[in-house]
Design an enzyme around this catalytic site. Structure first.
Site, mmCIF file in Angstrom:
data_model
loop_
_atom_site.group_PDB
_atom_site.id
_atom_site.type_symbol
_atom_site.label_atom_id
_atom_site.label_comp_id
_atom_site.label_asym_id
_atom_site.label_seq_id
_atom_site.Cartn_x
_atom_site.Cartn_y
_atom_site.Cartn_z
ATOM 1 N N TYR A 71 0.842 -1.206 0.000
ATOM 2 C CA TYR A 71 0.000 0.000 0.000
ATOM 3 C C TYR A 71 0.874 1.252 0.000
ATOM 4 O O TYR A 71 0.592 2.215 -0.714
ATOM 5 C CB TYR A 71 -0.939 0.018 1.221
ATOM 6 C CG TYR A 71 -1.919 1.166 1.132
ATOM 7 C CD1 TYR A 71 -3.143 1.008 0.480
ATOM 8 C CD2 TYR A 71 -1.611 2.422 1.659
ATOM 9 C CE1 TYR A 71 -4.024 2.064 0.343
ATOM 10 C CE2 TYR A 71 -2.485 3.490 1.520
ATOM 11 C CZ TYR A 71 -3.695 3.305 0.868
ATOM 12 O OH TYR A 71 -4.555 4.349 0.734
ATOM 13 N N PHE A 102 -7.701 22.256 -24.151
ATOM 14 C CA PHE A 102 -7.978 20.833 -24.282
ATOM 15 C C PHE A 102 -9.201 20.548 -23.413
ATOM 16 O O PHE A 102 -9.380 21.143 -22.356
ATOM 17 C CB PHE A 102 -6.795 19.929 -23.897
ATOM 18 C CG PHE A 102 -7.144 18.497 -24.161
ATOM 19 C CD1 PHE A 102 -7.276 18.049 -25.463
ATOM 20 C CD2 PHE A 102 -7.446 17.627 -23.120
ATOM 21 C CE1 PHE A 102 -7.690 16.745 -25.725
ATOM 22 C CE2 PHE A 102 -7.855 16.328 -23.387
ATOM 23 C CZ PHE A 102 -7.970 15.886 -24.690
ATOM 24 N N THR A 103 -10.012 19.607 -23.864
ATOM 25 C CA THR A 103 -11.337 19.384 -23.251
ATOM 26 C C THR A 103 -11.280 19.190 -21.733
ATOM 27 O O THR A 103 -11.864 19.959 -20.978
ATOM 28 C CB THR A 103 -11.999 18.159 -23.917
ATOM 29 O OG1 THR A 103 -11.068 17.061 -23.866
ATOM 30 C CG2 THR A 103 -12.354 18.444 -25.367
ATOM 31 N N ASP A 132 1.452 20.944 -19.892
ATOM 32 C CA ASP A 132 0.779 19.678 -20.179
ATOM 33 C C ASP A 132 1.773 18.880 -21.019
ATOM 34 O O ASP A 132 1.931 19.112 -22.218
ATOM 35 C CB ASP A 132 -0.528 19.922 -20.937
ATOM 36 C CG ASP A 132 -1.269 18.622 -21.206
ATOM 37 O OD1 ASP A 132 -0.619 17.562 -21.174
ATOM 38 O OD2 ASP A 132 -2.484 18.663 -21.459
ATOM 39 N N LYS A 164 -0.079 8.371 -23.204
ATOM 40 C CA LYS A 164 0.347 8.748 -24.560
ATOM 41 C C LYS A 164 1.861 8.508 -24.699
ATOM 42 O O LYS A 164 2.288 7.378 -24.800
ATOM 43 C CB LYS A 164 -0.031 10.211 -24.833
ATOM 44 C CG LYS A 164 -1.526 10.401 -25.122
ATOM 45 C CD LYS A 164 -2.361 10.583 -23.921
ATOM 46 C CE LYS A 164 -3.734 11.139 -24.175
ATOM 47 N NZ LYS A 164 -4.576 11.149 -22.966
ATOM 48 N N ARG A 186 -13.470 16.417 -33.332
ATOM 49 C CA ARG A 186 -12.730 17.458 -32.610
ATOM 50 C C ARG A 186 -13.169 18.796 -33.182
ATOM 51 O O ARG A 186 -12.439 19.482 -33.866
ATOM 52 C CB ARG A 186 -11.214 17.289 -32.771
ATOM 53 C CG ARG A 186 -10.641 16.026 -32.196
ATOM 54 C CD ARG A 186 -10.301 16.042 -30.718
ATOM 55 N NE ARG A 186 -11.405 15.943 -29.804
ATOM 56 C CZ ARG A 186 -11.291 15.606 -28.522
ATOM 57 N NH1 ARG A 186 -10.137 15.290 -28.009
ATOM 58 N NH2 ARG A 186 -12.326 15.583 -27.724
ATOM 59 N N PHE A 221 -18.853 15.365 -25.830
ATOM 60 C CA PHE A 221 -18.449 14.548 -26.979
ATOM 61 C C PHE A 221 -18.341 13.063 -26.631
ATOM 62 O O PHE A 221 -18.475 12.218 -27.495
ATOM 63 C CB PHE A 221 -17.108 15.046 -27.551
ATOM 64 C CG PHE A 221 -15.982 15.006 -26.557
ATOM 65 C CD1 PHE A 221 -15.787 16.051 -25.674
ATOM 66 C CD2 PHE A 221 -15.122 13.920 -26.494
ATOM 67 C CE1 PHE A 221 -14.745 16.011 -24.745
ATOM 68 C CE2 PHE A 221 -14.092 13.868 -25.574
ATOM 69 C CZ PHE A 221 -13.909 14.916 -24.686
HETATM 70 N N1 PM9 Z 1 -6.448 12.966 -24.374
HETATM 71 C C1 PM9 Z 1 -7.156 11.996 -26.403
HETATM 72 O O1 PM9 Z 1 -7.745 11.086 -27.005
HETATM 73 C C2 PM9 Z 1 -8.028 11.019 -24.239
HETATM 74 C C3 PM9 Z 1 -9.320 11.466 -23.755
HETATM 75 S S1 PM9 Z 1 -10.102 12.887 -24.416
HETATM 76 C C4 PM9 Z 1 -10.688 12.366 -25.863
HETATM 77 O O2 PM9 Z 1 -6.536 12.892 -26.988
HETATM 78 C C5 PM9 Z 1 -4.050 16.194 -23.198
HETATM 79 C C6 PM9 Z 1 -3.277 17.037 -24.160
HETATM 80 C C7 PM9 Z 1 -4.754 15.085 -23.623
HETATM 81 C C8 PM9 Z 1 -5.487 14.307 -22.682
HETATM 82 C C9 PM9 Z 1 -6.268 13.213 -23.090
HETATM 83 C C10 PM9 Z 1 -5.476 14.711 -21.328
HETATM 84 C C11 PM9 Z 1 -6.232 13.970 -20.291
HETATM 85 C C12 PM9 Z 1 -4.749 15.817 -20.962
HETATM 86 N N2 PM9 Z 1 -4.068 16.531 -21.889
HETATM 87 O O3 PM9 Z 1 -7.215 11.027 -20.739
HETATM 88 O O4 PM9 Z 1 -7.220 11.794 -18.406
HETATM 89 O O5 PM9 Z 1 -4.714 14.766 -24.913
HETATM 90 O O6 PM9 Z 1 -5.301 10.507 -19.227
HETATM 91 O O7 PM9 Z 1 -5.609 12.769 -20.006
HETATM 92 C C13 PM9 Z 1 -7.192 12.029 -24.964
HETATM 93 P P1 PM9 Z 1 -6.392 11.461 -19.585
#
Ligand code: PM9
Length: 471
Positions: free
Chosen positions: A85, A137-138, A228, A271, A395, A462
């Site tokens: 843990y 970013f979303t 980011d 990523k 997008r 979306f």
């Molecule tokens: N990005 C992408 O497909 C996954 C979910 S939204 C469609 O591009 C940036 C630049 C991203 C991102 C996720 C996140 C969030 C933060 N910054 O999905 O929570 O492209 O791991 O990261 C997606 P998490």
């Protein structure tokens, strides 16, 4: 830095100039679904590719997030998971990897990127403060808004033009930023939210020259810069290829230098870091770290696992080191470029220069007969799936959501359908098939009708919105 240096890079990474620095040891069979079944699946999914079952998808370009193939070393790392843990040795490996490759001092693990965005937004933003960013970013903007922040786009205007060939369309417009600081007062700026590369602009990079100048500006006003870093490795590769003075530096060296101009970073490790799940936050200021470490135990998990299993942290620590290798990044970005060049050769409208992680189809240019209220990019994603079984995502206006003040749709200049390429997963033959599928959809573009939205969730619509064809 001109468009001709971009073309040179394109030629350099054309069809025969590189090969993947790995060979395939395990395969996952793909299933081709019949046209009839795809039409049914699309209808059942409300014409939203996020609501399709993966079973019904042939080539899945929904996202490059969490979809990478891990290496044999990463899988071996999974077997070395220390599931204690507290104080798991895998956390310390992760901490070392972030320190070594990104250069930040203090590391907080999170379950994925938005976990990190949540923590930093809650800790750093005061109600009513502005958060200038190089495009939205979303999930990032939503967390900033939920924390009381007001997002302001300060990216250069070239980023909003899909055909502009500026080699660093992710750059911050320093004049726009300084105007905002002077107009609103420095005390009303929470921090600069800098993304490398910029996802919603088409995977476009920020130059080293720009981040250096940004650092100088922010030093004058004492404003922190948080990065980011989700696709910052790909950004470093573009600097190596396009910016004077960097061609003999490794991606790892460029990454370290870029990060050194920022005060901290959040990361979706799904990523660049080559894992299926995970994230982290890293900062240089100990007081801030203390606050973040305190918050992580409320929302994510203990400060030595933050929502990840020990085995996932081990795979992540190994993935960080693999992800910055020059030959890996060259083949990763090279594959995206390969697909892009096939489409460009057929005069199919895409965002140029080709970005790091995806091809972005210009849906406005596909469907000149549709208004943005008829959701051209959503329509294109649905059409592509129906025609070929290839899954991309919207997008454009759907992703942009509604303005929190007025409740009205935001109308982004870019109305794009993204084909994101998972890392180390598909071959160039798959890219050929994808290009042919896009061409087919392009050829029938004039007969395509738009969509209307029939269900709209409050947040990040979306992901779950539903649509019907306009009769
Ligand atoms: N990005 C992408 O497909 C996954 C979910 S939204 C469609 O591009 C940036 C630049 C991203 C991102 C996720 C996140 C969030 C933060 N910054 O999905 O929570 O492209 O791991 O990261 C997606 P998490």
């Amino acid at each position: 830095m001109t468009s001709s240096s971009y073309k040179t890079m394109g030629q350099q990474f054309g069809r025969r100039s590189w090969a993947e620095p790995w060979k395939i040891k395990m395969v996952e069979p793909l299933r081709m679904v019949s046209h009839e079944d795809r039409l049914l699946a699309a209808e059942e999914a409300g014409y939203n590719t996020f609501l399709l079952r993966s079973h019904d998808v042939y080539i899945d370009l929904l996202t490059d997030s969490g979809t990478s193939a891990m290496s044999d070393r990463q899988w071996a790392g999974i077997m070395l998971g220390d599931e204690s843990y507290a104080g798991s040795r895998n956390f310390y490996h992760l901490e070392d990897a972030v320190r070594d490759y990104y250069g930040y001092q203090y590391v907080v693990p999170t379950h994925q990127g938005r976990g990190a965005e949540h923590l930093i937004s809650q800790v750093v933003i005061k109600q009513g403060q502005y958060v200038p960013a190089n495009m939205y970013f979303t999930t990032t903007r939503l967390h900033q808004e939920l924390a009381g922040g007001i997002f302001v786009d300060v990216i250069i205007s070239e980023a909003h033009d899909p055909s502009n060939l500026h080699p660093f369309k992710g750059n911050v417009d320093l004049n726009k930023l300084e105007d905002l600081i002077k107009r609103e007062g420095v005390e009303n700026i929470a921090f600069i939210s800098l993304a490398g590369t910029v996802n919603m602009a088409g995977g476009q990079p920020v130059s080293m020259e720009n981040v250096r100048a940004l650092r100088e500006l922010c030093d004058r006003y004492c404003i922190p810069i948080y990065l980011d870093a989700t696709r910052m490795v790909e950004n470093a590769f573009f600097i190596q290829q396009r910016e004077d003075g960097y061609k003999d530096k490794s991606v790892a060296e460029i990454l370290r230098e870029f990060c050194s101009y920022t005060d901290g970073a959040w990361m979706s490790a799904k990523k660049d870091n080559l894992v299926n799940i995970g994230g982290w936050l890293a900062v240089n200021n100990h007081d801030l770290f203390d606050k973040l470490r305190n918050m992580v135990v409320v929302y994510e998990g203990l400060h030595t696992y933050g929502g990840m299993a020990g085995r996932d942290m081990e795979a992540l620590a190994i993935g960080i080191a693999e992800g910055v290798q020059d030959d890996h990044v060259r083949s990763r970005v090279g594959q995206v470029l390969y697909l892009g060049r096939l489409l460009i050769d057929w005069d199919i409208p895409i965002v140029q220069p080709v970005g790091g992680h995806a091809i972005f189809l210009d849906a406005k240019a596909f469907y000149t007969h549709l208004s943005q209220d008829q959701f051209p990019a959503q329509t294109l994603a649905a059409q592509l799936y129906q025609e070929s079984g290839v899954r991309g995502m919207e997008r454009g206006i759907v992703s942009a959501g509604r303005d929190p003040k007025t409740g009205k749709h935001r109308y982004p200049a870019l109305e794009l359908t993204r084909l994101a390429i998972p890392r180390r997963v598909y071959t160039q033959a798959h890219m050929d098939v994808v290009a042919e599928a896009v061409k087919k959809v392009f050829d029938i573009r004039q007969q395509t009708r738009g969509l209307k939205m029939v269900y709209e969730p409050e947040y990040l619509r979306f992901f779950q919105a539903r649509f019907e064809p306009i009769p």
